[in-house]
Design a protein around this motif. Sequence first.
Motif, short mmCIF file in Angstrom:
data_model
loop_
_atom_site.label_atom_id
_atom_site.label_comp_id
_atom_site.label_asym_id
_atom_site.label_seq_id
_atom_site.Cartn_x
_atom_site.Cartn_y
_atom_site.Cartn_z
N PRO A 142 0.91 -1.23 0.31
CA PRO A 142 0.18 0.05 -0.02
C PRO A 142 1.08 1.11 0.04
CG PRO A 142 -0.19 -0.99 2.10
CD PRO A 142 0.61 -2.15 1.24
N ASP A 143 2.14 1.26 0.39
CA ASP A 143 2.85 2.42 0.55
C ASP A 143 3.87 2.41 -0.55
OD1 ASP A 143 1.42 3.57 2.66
OD2 ASP A 143 2.58 2.37 4.03
N LEU A 144 3.79 1.61 -1.68
CA LEU A 144 4.71 1.65 -2.61
C LEU A 144 5.24 2.98 -3.30
CD1 LEU A 144 6.55 -0.31 -4.54
CD2 LEU A 144 4.65 -0.30 -6.02
N TYR A 145 4.22 3.70 -3.65
CA TYR A 145 4.53 5.02 -4.36
C TYR A 145 4.87 6.13 -3.20
CZ TYR A 145 1.58 2.47 -7.52
OH TYR A 145 1.14 1.65 -8.46
N ARG A 146 4.63 5.98 -2.05
CA ARG A 146 5.06 7.07 -1.07
C ARG A 146 6.40 6.98 -0.76
NH1 ARG A 146 0.18 7.75 3.23
NH2 ARG A 146 -1.46 7.72 1.72
N SER A 147 7.02 5.74 -0.80
CA SER A 147 8.39 5.45 -0.63
C SER A 147 9.34 5.91 -1.85
CB SER A 147 8.59 4.16 -0.23
OG SER A 147 8.50 2.95 -1.42
N ARG A 148 9.09 6.38 -2.89
CA ARG A 148 9.70 6.60 -4.05
C ARG A 148 10.31 7.92 -3.92
NH1 ARG A 148 7.52 3.53 -9.25
NH2 ARG A 148 7.83 1.70 -8.54
#
Length: 148
Positions: A142-148
Amino acid sequence: MQTQQMPGGYEISIDPHRLDVEVIHKFLAEESYWSPGIPRTVVERAIANSLCFGVYHGAAQIGLARVVTDKSTFALLADVFILEAHRGKGLSKWLMRCVVEHEDLQGLRRLLLLTSDAHGLYRQFGFEALGNPSRFMEIVRPDLYRSR
Protein backbone atom coordinates in the motif's frame (compact mmCIF):
# COMPACT_ATOMS: atom_id res chain seq x y z
CA MET A 1 -18.48 1.54 -28.86
CA GLN A 2 -15.86 4.08 -29.79
CA THR A 3 -17.74 7.10 -28.42
CA GLN A 4 -21.09 7.58 -26.67
CA GLN A 5 -22.70 10.95 -26.00
CA MET A 6 -24.88 12.15 -23.16
CA PRO A 7 -26.88 15.37 -22.90
CA GLY A 8 -25.02 18.30 -21.40
CA GLY A 9 -21.96 17.98 -23.58
CA TYR A 10 -20.62 14.79 -21.95
CA GLU A 11 -19.21 11.84 -23.82
CA ILE A 12 -17.35 8.61 -23.14
CA SER A 13 -14.66 7.42 -25.53
CA ILE A 14 -12.25 4.50 -25.64
CA ASP A 15 -9.92 6.37 -28.00
CA PRO A 16 -6.53 6.19 -26.23
CA HIS A 17 -5.31 9.31 -28.06
CA ARG A 18 -7.88 11.44 -26.23
CA LEU A 19 -6.73 10.49 -22.75
CA ASP A 20 -5.27 13.40 -20.79
CA VAL A 21 -2.47 11.78 -18.79
CA GLU A 22 -1.94 14.98 -16.81
CA VAL A 23 -5.55 14.96 -15.52
CA ILE A 24 -5.46 11.22 -14.82
CA HIS A 25 -2.11 11.36 -13.02
CA LYS A 26 -3.10 14.40 -10.94
CA PHE A 27 -6.28 12.70 -9.75
CA LEU A 28 -4.65 9.35 -9.00
CA ALA A 29 -1.57 10.82 -7.29
CA GLU A 30 -3.23 13.65 -5.35
CA GLU A 31 -6.92 12.87 -4.86
CA SER A 32 -7.48 9.11 -4.88
CA TYR A 33 -7.22 7.01 -1.73
CA TRP A 34 -5.87 4.01 -3.68
CA SER A 35 -2.76 5.40 -5.35
CA PRO A 36 -1.41 8.46 -3.54
CA GLY A 37 1.92 9.55 -4.95
CA ILE A 38 1.81 7.22 -7.96
CA PRO A 39 4.54 8.21 -10.43
CA ARG A 40 3.46 9.53 -13.82
CA THR A 41 5.50 6.84 -15.60
CA VAL A 42 3.49 4.14 -13.82
CA VAL A 43 0.22 5.81 -14.83
CA GLU A 44 1.40 6.05 -18.44
CA ARG A 45 2.32 2.34 -18.51
CA ALA A 46 -0.98 1.35 -16.88
CA ILE A 47 -2.96 3.33 -19.44
CA ALA A 48 -0.97 1.91 -22.35
CA ASN A 49 -1.73 -1.65 -21.25
CA SER A 50 -5.42 -1.25 -20.43
CA LEU A 51 -8.78 -0.64 -22.03
CA CYS A 52 -9.58 2.90 -20.89
CA PHE A 53 -12.94 4.66 -20.91
CA GLY A 54 -12.37 8.41 -20.81
CA VAL A 55 -15.20 10.68 -19.73
CA TYR A 56 -15.16 14.14 -21.31
CA HIS A 57 -17.03 17.41 -21.00
CA GLY A 58 -16.32 19.10 -24.29
CA ALA A 59 -12.61 18.57 -24.87
CA ALA A 60 -11.74 18.31 -21.16
CA GLN A 61 -11.30 14.91 -19.53
CA ILE A 62 -13.33 14.70 -16.32
CA GLY A 63 -13.36 10.98 -15.56
CA LEU A 64 -11.96 7.53 -16.26
CA ALA A 65 -12.49 3.81 -15.86
CA ARG A 66 -9.51 1.59 -16.64
CA VAL A 67 -9.96 -2.12 -17.35
CA VAL A 68 -7.07 -4.60 -17.25
CA THR A 69 -8.19 -7.57 -19.30
CA ASP A 70 -7.31 -10.42 -21.64
CA LYS A 71 -10.70 -9.77 -23.36
CA SER A 72 -11.50 -13.47 -23.10
CA THR A 73 -11.81 -14.71 -19.52
CA PHE A 74 -10.86 -12.04 -16.98
CA ALA A 75 -10.93 -8.31 -16.28
CA LEU A 76 -10.09 -6.05 -13.37
CA LEU A 77 -11.83 -2.69 -13.17
CA ALA A 78 -9.55 -0.01 -11.75
CA ASP A 79 -9.04 3.74 -11.42
CA VAL A 80 -12.70 4.70 -11.70
CA PHE A 81 -13.31 8.38 -11.04
CA ILE A 82 -15.33 11.44 -11.97
CA LEU A 83 -13.83 14.79 -11.01
CA GLU A 84 -15.69 16.39 -8.11
CA ALA A 85 -17.08 19.33 -10.11
CA HIS A 86 -18.97 16.87 -12.36
CA ARG A 87 -20.34 14.48 -9.74
CA GLY A 88 -24.04 14.07 -9.02
CA LYS A 89 -25.06 14.03 -12.70
CA GLY A 90 -25.32 10.28 -13.22
CA LEU A 91 -21.96 10.11 -14.99
CA SER A 92 -20.54 7.24 -12.92
CA LYS A 93 -23.63 5.12 -13.62
CA TRP A 94 -23.38 5.92 -17.32
CA LEU A 95 -19.66 5.11 -17.24
CA MET A 96 -20.29 1.77 -15.54
CA ARG A 97 -23.01 0.91 -18.03
CA CYS A 98 -20.56 1.58 -20.88
CA VAL A 99 -17.93 -0.61 -19.21
CA VAL A 100 -20.11 -3.63 -18.49
CA GLU A 101 -21.78 -3.46 -21.92
CA HIS A 102 -18.55 -3.05 -23.92
CA GLU A 103 -18.18 -5.74 -26.59
CA ASP A 104 -14.65 -6.72 -25.49
CA LEU A 105 -15.89 -7.45 -21.96
CA GLN A 106 -18.71 -9.83 -22.81
CA GLY A 107 -18.52 -13.52 -21.91
CA LEU A 108 -15.83 -13.08 -19.24
CA ARG A 109 -15.70 -15.65 -16.44
CA ARG A 110 -14.66 -13.06 -13.89
CA LEU A 111 -14.77 -9.26 -13.61
CA LEU A 112 -13.21 -7.96 -10.40
CA LEU A 113 -12.78 -4.62 -8.70
CA LEU A 114 -11.61 -3.27 -5.37
CA THR A 115 -13.43 -0.42 -3.64
CA SER A 116 -13.58 1.10 -0.20
CA ASP A 117 -16.53 3.41 -0.68
CA ALA A 118 -18.65 2.75 -3.79
CA HIS A 119 -20.25 -0.63 -3.12
CA GLY A 120 -23.74 0.73 -3.81
CA LEU A 121 -22.77 1.94 -7.27
CA TYR A 122 -21.12 -1.31 -8.30
CA ARG A 123 -23.92 -3.52 -6.93
CA GLN A 124 -26.26 -1.86 -9.44
CA PHE A 125 -24.15 -3.44 -12.18
CA GLY A 126 -24.03 -6.98 -10.80
CA PHE A 127 -20.93 -6.83 -8.61
CA GLU A 128 -21.11 -8.74 -5.31
CA ALA A 129 -18.78 -9.44 -2.41
CA LEU A 130 -16.36 -12.28 -3.15
CA GLY A 131 -18.23 -15.57 -3.01
CA ASN A 132 -15.24 -17.50 -1.77
CA PRO A 133 -12.60 -15.04 -0.57
CA SER A 134 -10.37 -17.80 0.81
CA ARG A 135 -9.53 -18.75 -2.81
CA PHE A 136 -8.00 -15.33 -3.47
CA MET A 137 -4.46 -14.44 -2.52
CA GLU A 138 -2.63 -11.17 -2.92
CA ILE A 139 0.60 -9.29 -2.49
CA VAL A 140 -0.20 -5.79 -1.27
CA ARG A 141 2.24 -2.91 -1.06
CA PRO A 142 0.00 0.00 0.00
CA ASP A 143 2.84 2.49 0.54
CA LEU A 144 4.78 1.60 -2.62
CA TYR A 145 4.41 5.03 -4.24
CA ARG A 146 5.03 6.98 -1.06
CA SER A 147 8.48 5.45 -0.60
CA ARG A 148 9.73 6.56 -4.05
